[in-house]
Scaffold this motif. Structure first.
Motif, PDB file in Angstrom:
ATOM      1  N   TYR A 195      23.218   1.183  16.495  1.00  0.00           N
ATOM      2  CA  TYR A 195      23.842   0.437  17.581  1.00  0.00           C
ATOM      3  C   TYR A 195      25.337   0.329  17.295  1.00  0.00           C
ATOM      4  O   TYR A 195      25.744   0.159  16.142  1.00  0.00           O
ATOM      5  CB  TYR A 195      23.210  -0.956  17.722  1.00  0.00           C
ATOM      6  CG  TYR A 195      21.826  -0.887  18.305  1.00  0.00           C
ATOM      7  CD1 TYR A 195      21.605  -1.164  19.645  1.00  0.00           C
ATOM      8  CD2 TYR A 195      20.741  -0.496  17.528  1.00  0.00           C
ATOM      9  CE1 TYR A 195      20.328  -1.065  20.189  1.00  0.00           C
ATOM     10  CE2 TYR A 195      19.470  -0.383  18.066  1.00  0.00           C
ATOM     11  CZ  TYR A 195      19.268  -0.667  19.394  1.00  0.00           C
ATOM     12  OH  TYR A 195      18.020  -0.555  19.933  1.00  0.00           O
ATOM     13  N   THR A 196      26.134   0.428  18.351  1.00  0.00           N
ATOM     14  CA  THR A 196      27.582   0.312  18.201  1.00  0.00           C
ATOM     15  C   THR A 196      28.077  -0.860  19.033  1.00  0.00           C
ATOM     16  O   THR A 196      27.494  -1.202  20.071  1.00  0.00           O
ATOM     17  CB  THR A 196      28.304   1.602  18.636  1.00  0.00           C
ATOM     18  OG1 THR A 196      27.939   1.915  19.972  1.00  0.00           O
ATOM     19  CG2 THR A 196      27.939   2.762  17.722  1.00  0.00           C
ATOM     20  N   GLU A 197      29.156  -1.448  18.574  1.00  0.00           N
ATOM     21  CA  GLU A 197      29.705  -2.607  19.276  1.00  0.00           C
ATOM     22  C   GLU A 197      30.237  -2.179  20.643  1.00  0.00           C
ATOM     23  O   GLU A 197      30.867  -1.121  20.766  1.00  0.00           O
ATOM     24  CB  GLU A 197      30.817  -3.241  18.435  1.00  0.00           C
ATOM     25  CG  GLU A 197      31.101  -4.661  18.808  1.00  0.00           C
ATOM     26  CD  GLU A 197      31.966  -5.399  17.799  1.00  0.00           C
ATOM     27  OE1 GLU A 197      32.769  -6.228  18.255  1.00  0.00           O
ATOM     28  OE2 GLU A 197      31.830  -5.155  16.591  1.00  0.00           O
ATOM     29  N   ILE A 198      29.922  -2.987  21.654  1.00  0.00           N
ATOM     30  CA  ILE A 198      30.353  -2.728  23.025  1.00  0.00           C
ATOM     31  C   ILE A 198      31.032  -3.990  23.559  1.00  0.00           C
ATOM     32  O   ILE A 198      30.882  -5.070  22.983  1.00  0.00           O
ATOM     33  CB  ILE A 198      29.157  -2.342  23.933  1.00  0.00           C
ATOM     34  CG1 ILE A 198      28.125  -3.484  24.001  1.00  0.00           C
ATOM     35  CG2 ILE A 198      28.529  -1.029  23.479  1.00  0.00           C
ATOM     36  CD1 ILE A 198      27.008  -3.292  25.012  1.00  0.00           C
ATOM     37  N   PRO A 199      31.761  -3.870  24.669  1.00  0.00           N
ATOM     38  CA  PRO A 199      32.338  -5.083  25.266  1.00  0.00           C
ATOM     39  C   PRO A 199      31.211  -6.042  25.676  1.00  0.00           C
ATOM     40  O   PRO A 199      30.115  -5.612  26.048  1.00  0.00           O
ATOM     41  CB  PRO A 199      33.075  -4.565  26.500  1.00  0.00           C
ATOM     42  CG  PRO A 199      33.327  -3.111  26.220  1.00  0.00           C
ATOM     43  CD  PRO A 199      32.170  -2.659  25.370  1.00  0.00           C
ATOM     44  N   ASN A 200      31.507  -7.328  25.596  1.00  0.00           N
ATOM     45  CA  ASN A 200      30.522  -8.322  26.014  1.00  0.00           C
ATOM     46  C   ASN A 200      30.143  -8.067  27.470  1.00  0.00           C
ATOM     47  O   ASN A 200      30.978  -7.686  28.278  1.00  0.00           O
ATOM     48  CB  ASN A 200      31.060  -9.737  25.839  1.00  0.00           C
ATOM     49  CG  ASN A 200      31.147 -10.128  24.376  1.00  0.00           C
ATOM     50  OD1 ASN A 200      30.922  -9.320  23.492  1.00  0.00           O
ATOM     51  ND2 ASN A 200      31.467 -11.378  24.125  1.00  0.00           N
ATOM     52  N   PHE A 201      28.865  -8.268  27.771  1.00  0.00           N
ATOM     53  CA  PHE A 201      28.350  -7.987  29.107  1.00  0.00           C
ATOM     54  C   PHE A 201      27.631  -9.221  29.646  1.00  0.00           C
ATOM     55  O   PHE A 201      27.280 -10.137  28.909  1.00  0.00           O
ATOM     56  CB  PHE A 201      27.383  -6.783  29.058  1.00  0.00           C
ATOM     57  CG  PHE A 201      26.168  -7.023  28.194  1.00  0.00           C
ATOM     58  CD1 PHE A 201      24.984  -7.510  28.742  1.00  0.00           C
ATOM     59  CD2 PHE A 201      26.198  -6.763  26.827  1.00  0.00           C
ATOM     60  CE1 PHE A 201      23.873  -7.743  27.943  1.00  0.00           C
ATOM     61  CE2 PHE A 201      25.089  -6.991  26.022  1.00  0.00           C
ATOM     62  CZ  PHE A 201      23.923  -7.487  26.582  1.00  0.00           C
ATOM     63  N   GLY A 202      27.390  -9.222  30.954  1.00  0.00           N
ATOM     64  CA  GLY A 202      26.597 -10.276  31.586  1.00  0.00           C
ATOM     65  C   GLY A 202      27.055 -11.670  31.217  1.00  0.00           C
ATOM     66  O   GLY A 202      28.254 -11.978  31.254  1.00  0.00           O
ATOM     67  N   GLN A 203      26.096 -12.498  30.847  1.00  0.00           N
ATOM     68  CA  GLN A 203      26.393 -13.895  30.527  1.00  0.00           C
ATOM     69  C   GLN A 203      27.247 -14.072  29.279  1.00  0.00           C
ATOM     70  O   GLN A 203      27.730 -15.164  28.998  1.00  0.00           O
ATOM     71  CB  GLN A 203      25.088 -14.688  30.383  1.00  0.00           C
ATOM     72  CG  GLN A 203      24.238 -14.261  29.208  1.00  0.00           C
ATOM     73  CD  GLN A 203      22.918 -15.013  29.137  1.00  0.00           C
ATOM     74  OE1 GLN A 203      22.801 -16.127  29.619  1.00  0.00           O
ATOM     75  NE2 GLN A 203      21.910 -14.390  28.548  1.00  0.00           N
TER      76      GLN A 203
END
Length: 161
Positions: A131-139
């Motif tokens: 898994y790689t860090e992604i921009p925060n999503f949703g809530q």
């Protein structure tokens, strides 16, 4: 430690105990209460949630995880927890592997998740599992205490096919 992973209902005394331990751990960390995004048992019983339980060779529940459908081809990993007696024995990795396999069969091509910056074990596990860090999503958008990860399953699927 031989591990059996199955889809089970979350409303079982032994599982509820693991979920309480997970909640206690999460709330023991110095995050504000509103920064804990734990699903309740009622939410884990929803139609769009698949709940997994890892058990040892004697049938004792040692770990849990849930996969929540977000949109076609995308799901979120939630309520990943391994009892402290089973940590370091591959339970979390086995849960993730089973979830990813099931997700690919169901046509899910991306799994995303959220954890906290103080969850060192979780951060290490997710990175180790690809898994790689992604921009925060949703809530989690704008949440100071959220770290989000994602993984494309298409490369995993073609590598294991």
């Amino acid at each position: 430690m031989p591990i059996q992973i199955a889809i089970e209902p979350p409303r079982q005394a032994e599982i509820e105990s693991l979920l309480r331990q997970s909640t206690e751990y999460a709330t023991s960390l110095p995050y504000p209460p509103e920064s804990n995004f734990l699903l309740s048992i009622d939410e884990l019983e929803a139609r769009d949630v698949t709940f997994y339980v890892a058990r040892n060779e004697h049938g004792r529940a040692y770990g849990t995880a849930a996969l929540v459908d977000l949109s076609p081809g995308k799901a979120e990993l939630k309520r990943m927890f391994v009892h402290e007696d089973a940590r370091g024995h591959g339970v979390a990795s086995a849960l993730i592997e089973r979830i990813e396999t099931d997700a690919m069969i169901r046509g899910i091509r991306e799994i995303v998740l959220e954890t906290g910056p103080l969850h060192a074990g979780a951060l290490s596990l997710y990175r180790r599992c690809g898994y790689t860090e992604i921009p925060n999503f949703g809530q989690y958008i704008g949440e100071e205490f959220s770290v989000c990860f994602g993984k494309s399953l298409t490369t995993v699927y073609s590598a294991s096919a």
